[in-house]
Design an enzyme around this catalytic site. Structure first.
Site, short mmCIF file in Angstrom:
data_model
loop_
_atom_site.label_atom_id
_atom_site.label_comp_id
_atom_site.label_asym_id
_atom_site.label_seq_id
_atom_site.Cartn_x
_atom_site.Cartn_y
_atom_site.Cartn_z
CD GLU A 50 72.27 1.96 22.43
OE1 GLU A 50 72.28 2.79 23.39
OE2 GLU A 50 72.99 1.89 21.79
CG PHE A 112 85.55 -0.98 18.41
CD1 PHE A 112 85.99 0.00 19.55
CD2 PHE A 112 84.78 -0.69 17.67
CE1 PHE A 112 85.46 1.11 19.44
CE2 PHE A 112 84.18 0.57 17.59
CZ PHE A 112 84.53 1.34 18.63
CD GLN A 113 80.87 0.02 19.35
OE1 GLN A 113 80.39 -0.28 18.34
NE2 GLN A 113 80.55 1.47 19.79
CE LYS A 162 79.77 -5.13 10.34
NZ LYS A 162 80.78 -4.06 10.35
CG MET A 479 59.07 5.45 47.46
SD MET A 479 57.55 5.57 48.48
CE MET A 479 56.21 4.99 47.17
#
Lengths: 572, 163
Positions: A50, A112-113, A162, A479
């Protein structure tokens, strides 16, 4: 027309003119993905992580000026997206991120999630929404695009429970034509009185400097900046974010300013008497030590965000407005005015600048045996005739890209300037390639940065994005190593890259072309060969000089007049 | 310097945390923060007491204005204004002290809301100055518990903070 929430979402994206979205499915967005499956107007790009979805959408937005759109699931989908959202936020990139959320009745139950996506993203978005009903879905999307793309742009998150996308529940759909938000009204035109004052100051300057930033590109005002600068004949310096708004090859351009800017740009900033800041935000990497920033200058600052004005540096003439219309108004007044800066003063000023330029601060020593990273970037410019879109990762290679790839056009330089996100380059280049299928797209990176989103090589194969990866491989986080060399007596604590993969084999295993280049004499031919493969992604692993540093440099706590030059130049 | 800033913002979930988050993320001071809906139920009014240099106060005001939920804002300290806060304080009240406390309450225009053999609960309204003066006068030894609401404020005159 009666639609479900998932269908409303897709129809709304279509209404907003969205062609491409970047995403990754999961439980909370299954209904949305089902609606996506059943339509043809919005194309979905399946990334491998993602974070890459947000960077790709970001690259798409930077190259096109249109908002990038992302679709991720709840929980880890949302948290993985956060780095990319913060990256877009720091650089004011228009983006709309749709994240799934657990069903509304489960919110707060540690389902969940489940994460508090609105809470987690709040400090790194321009605004965010939790959709509170199916009825408010379309209106919320309309507002999200409006907020993301107007004023000072930025990412907007829409968190969608959802249950509001379920196929069973349908309501009449009518996408709002207009948007009304009493608490949000971004400024447009600058205050006429302030513009008059600014023009007066501009036309009475003896040692003027134009300092332009990313706001000019975001405001699509490169043409206005060019007309304004040419009318005045004043020197111009651009920030890392502003490169390309004014052509690098033009004689009035004296290079980038700031920590790794040119000597002449930084000294001219220090010596100028009128500073005209346009769409730039006086970032600490630009100002150096604020106490000694432009000590002799009256400062004019044009910015669309009032909060940018006098935040880091107090300015004398603030103008809050969209840079395009403000530049138009200033140019019109300048043309109408009889007054001009004394040509003798401006000629003297230019001759001082020419003296500073004569030191050739960007010169570096070539080697017969070691590939110099700067030389690769210069060769890349030649191989692409300076026309490529260059996405960069973060580190030394980013600075060399900015310094040595002369950008003559806006929207060509795609880099994470504010947040400095390693891993940005590859997915961003992918987003650019998808936005501009006919353009030449290169990703300048290093062996450390590239490994942070390397999995996107798979996405690149799936969607045939024939980008050219220029991996400046010095076996160091360059760097970090450079700062350790300068400030920590060469104690290179964890800045080396050990156990590196064979990048050629790695590219090949992902179905791409890999090339290994170790000799300076092979650089040009290799680049030509790679760019001749128009429909293939080529991973070019350049084994470069490990000890090379980015010069010039203003070290922490120093002012513009205290630059550290390339040791080779100091001896000369 | 101390500033009292009044904000009208959309009365929606999370609005308060946008403001509170802004202050913590940017390292600004909050002395007190109060919030409640207004006569218009879609708007909340928030009063923030903060302090900082002129430059910081200017940034606070600009950053607050930048929040998409904020509809209107005023720095009350720039104009003549009225500031009020309510304090409920539980004080020790025994022997001769009971009479003295009653007198003090009258002087400060407080009300005694609850009485036991050994304590009073006093309600007091005023600005920060007055509330602290009362506590000082009662003396730390006699103060058992303090609950303050945080300040709210409104400008004097007929000008108003309205959307």
């Amino acid at each position: 027309m009666e639609l479900s929430g998932g269908e409303i979402l897709m129809e709304s994206l279509k209404e907003e003119g969205v062609e491409l979205i970047f995403g990754y499915p999961g439980g909370a967005v299954l209904h949305i993905y089902d609606a996506l499956y059943q339509q043809n107007s919005v194309k979905h790009i399946l990334v491998r992580h993602e974070q890459a979805a947000t960077h790709a959408a970001d690259g798409y937005a930077r190259a096109t000026g249109k908002p990038g759109v992302v679709l991720v699931t709840s929980g880890p989908g949302a948290t993985n997206a956060v780095t990319g959202i913060a990256t877009a936020f720091m650089d004011s990139i228009p983006m709309v991120v749709i994240s799934g959320q657990v069903q509304s009745r489960f919110i707060g139950s540690d389902a969940f999630q489940e994460v508090d996506c609105v809470g987690i993203t709040r400090p790194c978005v321009k605004h965010n929404f939790l959709v509170d009903s199916l009825e408010n879905m379309a209106d919320t999307i309309k507002k999200a695009f409006h907020v993301a793309t107007t004023g000072r742009p930025g990412p907007v998150v829409i968190d969608v429970p959802k249950d509001f996308t379920a196929p069973g529940e349908k309501i009449p759909f009518d996408y709002p034509k207009t948007v009304e938000m009493r608490s949000y009204s971004p400024p447009t035109h600058g205050h006429p009185g302030q513009i008059r004052k600014a023009v007066d100051l501009i036309l009475s300057a003896k040692q003027p400097m134009i300092y332009s930033g990313g706001g000019v590109i975001l405001g699509n005002a490169s043409e206005q900046l060019r007309a304004f600068t040419r009318e005045l004949g004043y020197p111009i310096t651009q920030t890392l974010m502003g490169l390309g708004a004014y052509p690098a090859s033009d004689k009035q351009n004296i290079g980038m300013l700031g920590m790794h800017g040119t000597y002449e740009a930084n000294i001219a900033m220090h010596e100028c008497d009128v500073l005209i800041a346009i769409g730039a935000r006086f970032d600490d990497r630009v100002t150096g030590e604020v106490e000694s920033f432009c000590p002799n200058a009256k400062i004019i600052h044009v910015d669309i965000d009032p909060a940018s004005i006098s935040k880091n540096v107090t300015v004398d003439v603030p103008i809050v407005g969209d840079v395009g219309p403000v530049l138009d108004a200033m140019l019109e007044q300048i043309k109408a005015s009889e007054k001009r800066a004394d040509p003798a003063d401006i000629a003297t000023w230019w001759s001082k600048i020419k003296t500073w330029q004569s030191g050739d601060c960007m010169k570096y020593d070539l080697s017969d045996t070691l590939i110099k990273p700067q030389a690769v970037v210069e060769s890349l410019w030649r191989a692409t005739k300076g026309e490529a879109y260059i996405a960069s990762d973060v580190g030394q290679h980013q600075m060399w890209a900015a310094q040595y790839y002369g950008f003559d056009k806006p929207n060509r330089w795609i880099n994470s300037g504010g947040l400095g996100t390693m891993g940005f380059g590859l997915p961003a280049a992918m987003g650019v390639a998808l936005a501009k299928p006919d353009a030449t797209v290169a990703c300048i990176t290093g062996e450390a940065s590239i490994q942070m989103c390397i999995q996107e090589l798979s996405t690149c194969l799936q969607y045939n994005t024939p980008i050219k990866i220029i991996n400046l491989n010095n076996r160091y986080m360059g760097m970090v190593r450079q700062w350790q060399e300068f400030s920590y007596e060469k104690r290179y604590s964890h800045s080396y890259m050990d156990a590196l993969p064979d990048f050629v084999k790695l590219a090949e295993s992902y179905g791409h072309v890999g090339m290994n280049i170790e000799n300076p004499s092979d650089v040009d031919a290799a680049l030509d060969e790679a760019f001749a493969m128009k429909d293939r992604l080529v991973f070019m692993n350049f084994v470069t000089d490990q000890s090379e540093n980015v010069y010039p440099m203003i070290e922490a706590g120093k002012g513009h007049h205290e630059m550290r030059l390339n040791p080779a130049r100091e001896l000369a | 310097m101390r500033h009292v800033i009044s904000i009208l913002m959309e009365n929606e979930a999370g609005a308060l945390s946008r403001v509170a988050g802004l202050f913590s993320a940017r390292g600004y001071n909050i002395e007190s923060l109060t919030v409640a809906p207004t006569d218009d139920p879609t708007l909340s009014r928030m009063t923030i007491v903060t302090s900082g240099t002129e430059r910081i106060i200017e940034q606070i005001i600009k950053q607050l204005n930048k929040l998409v939920s904020v509809a209107k804002l005023t720095d009350l300290t720039e104009v003549p204004f009225i500031e009020r806060e309510i304090m409920l304080v539980k004080v020790r009240a025994v022997d001769a002290g009971r009479e003295e406390l009653k007198r003090l309450c009258d002087i400060f225009r407080g009300k005694i809301l609850d009485v036991t053999d050994v304590s009073y609960v006093v309600e007091l309204t005023g600005d920060d100055h007055k509330l602290r003066a009362f506590l000082d006068t009662v003396g730390a030894d006699n103060v058992i518990e303090v609950a303050r609401s945080g300040a709210t404020g409104i400008a004097r005159g007929d000008k108003s903070l309205k959307v």
